[in-house]
Scaffold this motif. Structure first.
Motif, PDB file in Angstrom:
ATOM      1  N   ALA A  48      11.046  -0.550 -31.899  1.00  0.00           N
ATOM      2  CA  ALA A  48      11.161   0.611 -32.774  1.00  0.00           C
ATOM      3  C   ALA A  48      10.861   1.872 -31.973  1.00  0.00           C
ATOM      4  CB  ALA A  48      10.175   0.518 -33.942  1.00  0.00           C
ATOM      5  N   VAL A  49      11.099   2.997 -32.606  1.00  0.00           N
ATOM      6  CA  VAL A  49      10.598   4.266 -32.073  1.00  0.00           C
ATOM      7  C   VAL A  49       9.196   4.462 -32.656  1.00  0.00           C
ATOM      8  CG1 VAL A  49      10.900   6.752 -31.912  1.00  0.00           C
ATOM      9  CG2 VAL A  49      12.899   5.245 -31.886  1.00  0.00           C
ATOM     10  N   TYR A  50       8.253   4.696 -31.791  1.00  0.00           N
ATOM     11  CA  TYR A  50       6.857   4.869 -32.203  1.00  0.00           C
ATOM     12  C   TYR A  50       6.514   6.357 -32.200  1.00  0.00           C
ATOM     13  CZ  TYR A  50       5.992  -0.115 -32.090  1.00  0.00           C
ATOM     14  OH  TYR A  50       6.010  -1.466 -32.362  1.00  0.00           O
ATOM     15  N   TYR A  51       5.957   6.819 -33.313  1.00  0.00           N
ATOM     16  CA  TYR A  51       5.632   8.227 -33.485  1.00  0.00           C
ATOM     17  C   TYR A  51       4.123   8.428 -33.603  1.00  0.00           C
ATOM     18  CZ  TYR A  51      10.572   8.793 -34.704  1.00  0.00           C
ATOM     19  OH  TYR A  51      11.936   8.796 -34.679  1.00  0.00           O
ATOM     20  N   CYS A  52       3.634   9.387 -32.863  1.00  0.00           N
ATOM     21  CA  CYS A  52       2.240   9.783 -32.979  1.00  0.00           C
ATOM     22  C   CYS A  52       2.083  10.691 -34.198  1.00  0.00           C
ATOM     23  CB  CYS A  52       1.833  10.527 -31.712  1.00  0.00           C
ATOM     24  SG  CYS A  52       0.162  11.196 -31.725  1.00  0.00           S
TER      25      CYS A  52
END
Length: 116
Positions: free
Chosen positions: A92-96
């Motif tokens: 997945a794309v991981y977002y902070c």
């Protein structure tokens, strides 16, 4: 201007490990919590893990408990996500994410791809 700089995303084989980092700068008000969300194609963005700045209370998605560990360095306004035992479904794309009393900030995202 608030800036969240993420790093650590990569391509890794199943069973491998990655460590994500997110450094926050320019946040005017006190940070209450920092965390990581992820979004896979066709899915909604979901919470992976979060940690409070004071006290260090943590919260994990059931799917990552026992495999992922979130930590923070308050002096550096930085949050980390140690990911072990990675699975293809972790791709997945991981977002902070950084939460203050008044605002909710997001990073630009970092791609994590786990091959089987």
């Amino acid at each position: 201007q608030v800036r969240l700089v993420e790093s650590g995303g990569d391509l890794v084989q199943a069973g491998g490990s990655l460590r994500l980092s997110c450094a926050a700068s320019g946040v005017r008000f006190g940070i209450n919590a920092m965390g990581w969300y992820r979004q896979a194609p066709g899915n909604e963005r979901e919470l992976v893990a979060a940690i409070t700045v004071s006290g260090g209370s943590t919260n994990y998605a059931d799917s990552v408990k026992g495999r992922f560990t979130i930590s923070r360095d308050n002096a550096k306004n930085t949050v980390y996500l140690q990911m072990d035992g990675l699975k293809p479904e972790d791709t997945a794309v991981y977002y902070c994410n950084v939460k203050t009393l008044l605002q909710n900030y997001w990073g630009q995202g970092t791609q994590v791809t786990v091959s089987s």
